[in-house]
Design a protein around this motif. Structure first.
Motif, PDB file in Angstrom:
ATOM      1  N   PRO A   1      14.350  17.466   9.693  1.00 28.59           N
ATOM      2  CA  PRO A   1      13.527  16.246   9.690  1.00 28.59           C
ATOM      3  C   PRO A   1      14.373  15.003   9.917  1.00 28.59           C
ATOM      4  O   PRO A   1      15.609  15.030   9.786  1.00 28.59           O
ATOM      5  N   ALA A   2      13.712  13.922  10.249  1.00 31.20           N
ATOM      6  CA  ALA A   2      14.385  12.620  10.286  1.00 31.20           C
ATOM      7  C   ALA A   2      14.571  12.144   8.845  1.00 31.20           C
ATOM      8  O   ALA A   2      13.902  12.604   7.923  1.00 31.20           O
ATOM      9  N   THR A   3      15.510  11.240   8.661  1.00 34.98           N
ATOM     10  CA  THR A   3      15.778  10.736   7.305  1.00 34.98           C
ATOM     11  C   THR A   3      15.798   9.216   7.300  1.00 34.98           C
ATOM     12  O   THR A   3      16.083   8.576   8.320  1.00 34.98           O
ATOM     13  N   ILE A   4      15.481   8.664   6.137  1.00 33.52           N
ATOM     14  CA  ILE A   4      15.682   7.246   5.855  1.00 33.52           C
ATOM     15  C   ILE A   4      16.501   7.176   4.571  1.00 33.52           C
ATOM     16  O   ILE A   4      16.122   7.761   3.551  1.00 33.52           O
ATOM     17  N   GLU A   5      17.600   6.476   4.616  1.00 34.37           N
ATOM     18  CA  GLU A   5      18.512   6.426   3.470  1.00 34.37           C
ATOM     19  C   GLU A   5      18.020   5.413   2.433  1.00 34.37           C
ATOM     20  O   GLU A   5      17.523   4.339   2.784  1.00 34.37           O
ATOM     21  N   ILE A   6      18.146   5.775   1.161  1.00 34.19           N
ATOM     22  CA  ILE A   6      17.859   4.852   0.062  1.00 34.19           C
ATOM     23  C   ILE A   6      19.161   4.547  -0.660  1.00 34.19           C
ATOM     24  O   ILE A   6      19.803   5.447  -1.209  1.00 34.19           O
ATOM     25  N   LEU A   7      19.564   3.288  -0.631  1.00 38.44           N
ATOM     26  CA  LEU A   7      20.719   2.846  -1.421  1.00 38.44           C
ATOM     27  C   LEU A   7      20.192   2.404  -2.785  1.00 38.44           C
ATOM     28  O   LEU A   7      19.398   1.472  -2.870  1.00 38.44           O
ATOM     29  N   THR A   8      20.614   3.082  -3.838  1.00 37.88           N
ATOM     30  CA  THR A   8      20.084   2.792  -5.164  1.00 37.88           C
ATOM     31  C   THR A   8      21.056   1.927  -5.976  1.00 37.88           C
ATOM     32  O   THR A   8      22.241   1.850  -5.673  1.00 37.88           O
ATOM     33  N   ASN A   9      20.506   1.311  -7.034  1.00 38.84           N
ATOM     34  CA  ASN A   9      21.286   0.389  -7.864  1.00 38.84           C
ATOM     35  C   ASN A   9      21.020   0.684  -9.348  1.00 38.84           C
ATOM     36  O   ASN A   9      20.337  -0.081 -10.032  1.00 38.84           O
ATOM     37  N   PRO A  10      21.549   1.803  -9.887  1.00 32.78           N
ATOM     38  CA  PRO A  10      21.359   2.097 -11.303  1.00 32.78           C
ATOM     39  C   PRO A  10      21.915   1.016 -12.221  1.00 32.78           C
ATOM     40  O   PRO A  10      21.446   0.852 -13.352  1.00 32.78           O
ATOM     41  N   ALA A  11      22.909   0.254 -11.736  1.00 32.56           N
ATOM     42  CA  ALA A  11      23.500  -0.801 -12.561  1.00 32.56           C
ATOM     43  C   ALA A  11      22.529  -1.945 -12.829  1.00 32.56           C
ATOM     44  O   ALA A  11      22.762  -2.757 -13.727  1.00 32.56           O
ATOM     45  N   ALA A  12      21.430  -2.010 -12.083  1.00 37.16           N
ATOM     46  CA  ALA A  12      20.437  -3.062 -12.319  1.00 37.16           C
ATOM     47  C   ALA A  12      19.713  -2.874 -13.638  1.00 37.16           C
ATOM     48  O   ALA A  12      19.093  -3.811 -14.141  1.00 37.16           O
ATOM     49  N   GLY A  13      19.771  -1.669 -14.210  1.00 35.71           N
ATOM     50  CA  GLY A  13      19.117  -1.410 -15.481  1.00 35.71           C
ATOM     51  C   GLY A  13      18.541  -0.014 -15.522  1.00 35.71           C
ATOM     52  O   GLY A  13      18.284   0.606 -14.478  1.00 35.71           O
ATOM     53  N   SER A  14      18.327   0.493 -16.728  1.00 37.62           N
ATOM     54  CA  SER A  14      17.866   1.871 -16.878  1.00 37.62           C
ATOM     55  C   SER A  14      16.460   2.075 -16.335  1.00 37.62           C
ATOM     56  O   SER A  14      16.072   3.198 -16.024  1.00 37.62           O
ATOM     57  N   TYR A  15      15.671   1.015 -16.214  1.00 43.53           N
ATOM     58  CA  TYR A  15      14.314   1.121 -15.677  1.00 43.53           C
ATOM     59  C   TYR A  15      14.230   0.511 -14.279  1.00 43.53           C
ATOM     60  O   TYR A  15      13.530   1.032 -13.416  1.00 43.53           O
ATOM     61  N   ALA A  16      14.937  -0.586 -14.054  1.00 43.34           N
ATOM     62  CA  ALA A  16      14.848  -1.278 -12.765  1.00 43.34           C
ATOM     63  C   ALA A  16      15.319  -0.388 -11.618  1.00 43.34           C
ATOM     64  O   ALA A  16      14.634  -0.259 -10.590  1.00 43.34           O
ATOM     65  N   GLY A  17      16.498   0.232 -11.778  1.00 44.51           N
ATOM     66  CA  GLY A  17      17.031   1.065 -10.710  1.00 44.51           C
ATOM     67  C   GLY A  17      16.166   2.262 -10.393  1.00 44.51           C
ATOM     68  O   GLY A  17      15.759   2.465  -9.238  1.00 44.51           O
ATOM     69  N   PRO A  18      15.816   3.103 -11.395  1.00 47.26           N
ATOM     70  CA  PRO A  18      14.954   4.261 -11.111  1.00 47.26           C
ATOM     71  C   PRO A  18      13.568   3.885 -10.595  1.00 47.26           C
ATOM     72  O   PRO A  18      13.025   4.580  -9.731  1.00 47.26           O
ATOM     73  N   GLU A  19      12.981   2.821 -11.117  1.00 47.86           N
ATOM     74  CA  GLU A  19      11.649   2.422 -10.653  1.00 47.86           C
ATOM     75  C   GLU A  19      11.706   1.967  -9.196  1.00 47.86           C
ATOM     76  O   GLU A  19      10.812   2.285  -8.394  1.00 47.86           O
ATOM     77  N   ALA A  20      12.757   1.220  -8.830  1.00 48.33           N
ATOM     78  CA  ALA A  20      12.909   0.794  -7.440  1.00 48.33           C
ATOM     79  C   ALA A  20      13.111   1.992  -6.527  1.00 48.33           C
ATOM     80  O   ALA A  20      12.559   2.040  -5.419  1.00 48.33           O
ATOM     81  N   GLU A  21      13.892   2.964  -6.986  1.00 44.99           N
ATOM     82  CA  GLU A  21      14.085   4.184  -6.196  1.00 44.99           C
ATOM     83  C   GLU A  21      12.772   4.929  -6.027  1.00 44.99           C
ATOM     84  O   GLU A  21      12.480   5.458  -4.939  1.00 44.99           O
TER      85      GLU A  21
END
Length: 408
Positions: A129-149
């Motif tokens: 399949p084609a892919t789109i990369e997600i750059l994540t930021n867990p350092a933003a916070g325990s909820y902010a990073g996972p929720e954004a992902e």
């Protein structure tokens, strides 16, 4: 005796006041945390289109541009939950993630259009399949990073579903048979590829350590200021202290309120320096808490404790021991749910988001996060925090001195 006390305004007022404080604590702590998803507004995500596109029948085609357009178009489902920002390059995206300005970024790769078109080629059975990369930021916070992902992953799933329909429509229109081995790929032709851009260490409380350290600094300042206030009042004979039935008191000293304030001020500053040093030694040195800039963190811990202690001294100078309760209300009871420590400010109720613009605990959390996860970068929230917390310290120093002078 109980009936006599309860009949007095101070007696029944104490009962009523204690009950109201309990209700206020419940409103503050639970009201700020109950519904982060429902309170979501303008979560900062970004997208980069690196797709070079292809030429089809002499016409340029860039499906990456369509991805960007679909993400940034008004969405009835998301409303204003997400604030998408279109960036020019992966380097720009990493720079914003490294300064904690975005919680996640989608990167459309250079070969995106070519890979999607290859899936609809009737002569080839697609396997990748084609892919789109997600750059994540867990350092933003325990909820902010996972929720954004999670938001980014759902966006890619929506894009994949639309792409699958287009590919199947094309294949059916061309009368092409679908290879059974290609069914799973054609069902999800676009998939996420997650890259952790801003990781947090094992000793970071999954990103919550900056917030909890800010709470420690706040409690250290409030409790330390109260200990000094009571100790000076006992040692100068202004009040007495009852310990296990034994009354500790001293001969009253000829000391003005301003004179007592000067003593408390000096001891408060010394306490902040010692407490901040010991807190840093305990957390970083003994417990091994992650900190990319430990010396800067130590200095800011001293500043934060001093600022909170001086704010507490304002209330104690004006209202005596009752000021201790007011200090806790301002710095802690309203400070904790508005700090953006557990949930980011974009997921808090409007009232607490407003409080977070003014109360010190929010800025101490931002500074700690910058010093612990983002190498102490000023652009990661440290610069603003230094100005605000220093302003609190200087302002509290001036106000408490003026109050002591006015009382005299």
């Amino acid at each position: 005796m109980i009936r006599t006390i309860v009949r007095q305004p101070l007696g029944w007022g104490a009962i009523l006041g204690a009950a109201l404080v309990a209700a206020l604590i419940a409103f503050s702590y639970l009201g700020g945390f109950l519904d982060p998803t429902g309170n979501m507004r303008n979560v900062p995500l970004a997208v980069v289109n690196d797709d070079t596109g292809v030429t089809v029948n002499g016409q340029p085609l860039n499906l990456g541009a369509q991805v960007v357009q679909s993400l940034t178009a008004p969405s009835p489902r998301l409303g204003d939950d997400v604030m998408w920002r279109v960036l020019s390059s992966r380097e720009a995206a990493l720079e914003r993630l490294d300064s904690n300005r975005d919680y996640a970024t989608l990167i459309v790769p250079a070969d995106y259009t070519a890979r999607v078109l290859a899936l609809s080629n009737p002569g080839v059975a697609p396997t990748t399949p084609a892919t789109i990369e997600i750059l994540t930021n867990p350092a933003a916070g325990s909820y902010a990073g996972p929720e954004a992902e999670l938001i980014a992953t759902r966006a890619i799933a929506s894009i994949s579903s639309a792409t699958s329909e287009q590919i199947l429509t094309t294949l059916v229109a061309n009368g092409s048979a679908i290879d059974p081995t290609s069914v799973s790929v054609l069902a999800t032709p676009v998939q996420p590829a997650v890259t952790v851009a801003e990781p947090v260490g094992a000793q970071s409380g999954r990103g919550l350590a900056p917030f909890y350290l800010a709470v420690v600094m706040t409690l250290a300042g409030v409790i330390g200021a109260n200990i000094i206030h009571i100790s000076v009042d006992v040692l100068t004979g202004k009040t007495s202290l009852d310990l296990l039935g034994r009354e500790l008191s001293a001969r009253p000293a000829p000391l003005t309120r301003f004179g007592a304030w000067r003593i408390k001020l000096a001891l408060t500053v010394m306490m902040a320096v010692l407490a901040g040093t010991l807190v840093t030694l305990s957390t970083v040195g003994i417990l091994g808490m992650d900190a990319t800039n430990p010396y800067g963190l130590a200095a800011f811990t001293v500043l934060g404790i001093a600022a909170i202690a001086l704010v507490t001294l304002v209330f104690l100078t004006a209202f005596g021991i009752v000021g201790s309760l007011l200090a806790i209300l301002v710095t802690t009871i309203f400070g904790v749910p508005s700090a953006g420590g557990v949930y980011p400010r974009e997921m808090m109720p409007t009232f607490f988001r407003f409080l977070g613009e003014w109360l010190p605990l929010r800025y101490m959390t931002d500074a700690n996060r910058a010093l612990m996860f983002f190498d102490g970068q000023m652009s990661a929230g440290l610069a603003t925090a230094l100005w605000v917390i220093s302003g609190y310290a200087v302002g509290a120093f001036l106000v408490s001195g003026l109050i002591a002078t006015a009382i005299d």
